[in-house]
Design an enzyme around this catalytic site. Structure first.
Site, PDB file in Angstrom:
ATOM      1  N   HIS A   1       0.831  -1.199   0.000  1.00 51.45           N
ATOM      2  CA  HIS A   1       0.000   0.000   0.000  1.00 51.45           C
ATOM      3  C   HIS A   1       0.870   1.254   0.000  1.00 51.45           C
ATOM      4  CE1 HIS A   1      -3.610  -2.331   0.715  1.00 51.45           C
ATOM      5  NE2 HIS A   1      -3.031  -2.929   1.744  1.00 51.45           N
TER       6      HIS A   1
ATOM      7  N   CYS B   1       0.522   2.255  -5.661  1.00 57.07           N
ATOM      8  CA  CYS B   1      -0.219   3.322  -6.337  1.00 57.07           C
ATOM      9  C   CYS B   1       0.615   4.597  -6.391  1.00 57.07           C
ATOM     10  CB  CYS B   1      -1.519   3.618  -5.599  1.00 57.07           C
ATOM     11  SG  CYS B   1      -2.764   2.338  -5.755  1.00 57.07           S
TER      12      CYS B   1
END
Length: 336
Positions: free
Chosen positions: A145, A211
């Site tokens: 993440h 991301c």
């Protein structure tokens, strides 16, 4: 080419990157979204031939004239080494010193919707288990993440990595592989080269995903995915550890006088090619002379009658196929 049936990934179709949300997101601290794709995990493909593989590299230290079993032992180790390298490791932890990352690794697979699973914790890293193992030929893939609902997550600084930075992957037996960053690329989350990331490769790669870009409130995801491409540094990893002069063999033990012979116990390492016996005239003497070499299949003893000195001091060392010599054994004194 030898046809090898390997557990590798062949892309059948490429779908959108962000189809699955881990949780609702109302701001930029959203959780990372996985890549979406469908894979065939069992397919027979052409692999590298035996000659293409990088085996053990032995230095020429003129050992063959000294220890006549050198070729036999070298060939046995070379025959085993490719299998060890091809297997890779089952990763347990990851460390990235350049961005102060240390985390445990959890294996993930393919979700019901055909996408790669993601870490269950913001500070964890997921390894795509159906793909390559870190260290084997192919693209091993890990994801983390970039942020969570409360702030930065484990791969928040992944975009700061530069060419040459190291990623250290360790298994439960403390065997470590070191990967070196080659480059990084950002792709629109709906359009990325999935074959480059998850597909086949002739080198031993590890690709890290997270991301990046702008957070899109309407879509609930960042608009890009960052991929850091790394390659195994074989010279610094455990598969090449014995080539490192910092890892010489153990010293012989139980050096004793048995009648007119010096005896010792063998070193229990498969790459030992022999032993060297050294003689000096006194404990205070700093210069010792190499007086005999003994091959590993011979009895571990040497005549204690070298030279004309009435008293002599001896020690024994072990030598491996790489030419590395152990520290001296304990000293033993012969009085005549």
């Amino acid at each position: 080419m030898i046809r090898l049936k390997k557990r590798i990934l062949t892309i059948l179709s490429i779908s959108m990157f962000a189809l699955l949300l881990i949780g609702l997101s109302t701001g930029p601290w959203s959780q990372m979204l996985p890549f979406g794709s469908v894979f065939n995990t069992e397919q027979e493909v052409d692999g590298p031939s035996q000659d293409d593989r990088s085996g053990v590299s032995f230095e020429d230290r003129n050992l063959s004239g000294e220890f006549h079993r050198l070729d036999e032992i070298t060939n046995a180790i070379q025959a085993q080494e490719p299998d060890q390298e091809d297997d890779g490791i089952i990763p347990a932890s990851i460390e990235i010193p350049a961005i102060d990352v240390k985390a445990e690794i959890e294996p993930v697979g393919i979700l019901d919707n055909g996408q790669m699973g993601v870490p269950s914790e913001a500070e964890g890293v997921a390894w795509f288990e159906p793909g390559a193992n870190p260290g084997e030929i192919g693209n091993a893939v890990m994801a983390g993440h970039v942020d969570s609902t409360t702030g930065p997550a484990i791969f928040f600084d992944l975009d700061e990595l530069e060419s040459g930075d190291e990623i250290i992957i360790t298994d439960e037996d403390d065997r470590s592989f070191i990967f070196t960053v080659q480059n990084q690329e950002s792709y629109p989350h709906e359009n990325a080269p999935m074959e480059n990331i998850f597909g086949t490769s002739e080198t031993r790669n590890l690709n890290l995903i997270t991301c990046t870009g702008t957070f899109n409130q309407e879509e609930g995801t960042h608009d890009e995915r960052l991929v850091v491409y790394t390659e195994l540094n074989e010279a610094q990893s455990d598969i090449e550890q014995k080539n490192d002069s910092s890892n010489p063999p153990d010293s012989p033990t139980n050096v004793e006088v048995d009648g007119s012979f010096i005896t010792w116990h063998a070193v229990d390492e498969e790459d030992i090619v022999g032993y060297r016996v050294y003689q000096g005239d006194s404990i205070e003497e700093s210069e010792f002379e190499h007086v005999e070499s003994v091959s590993p299949h011979e009895r571990k003893r040497s005549p204690a009658n070298h030279g004309d000195s009435t008293d002599s001091i001896y020690y024994v060392t072990a030598v491996d196929v790489y030419g590395q010599e152990s520290d001296p054994s304990e000293l033993i004194q012969i009085e005549r």
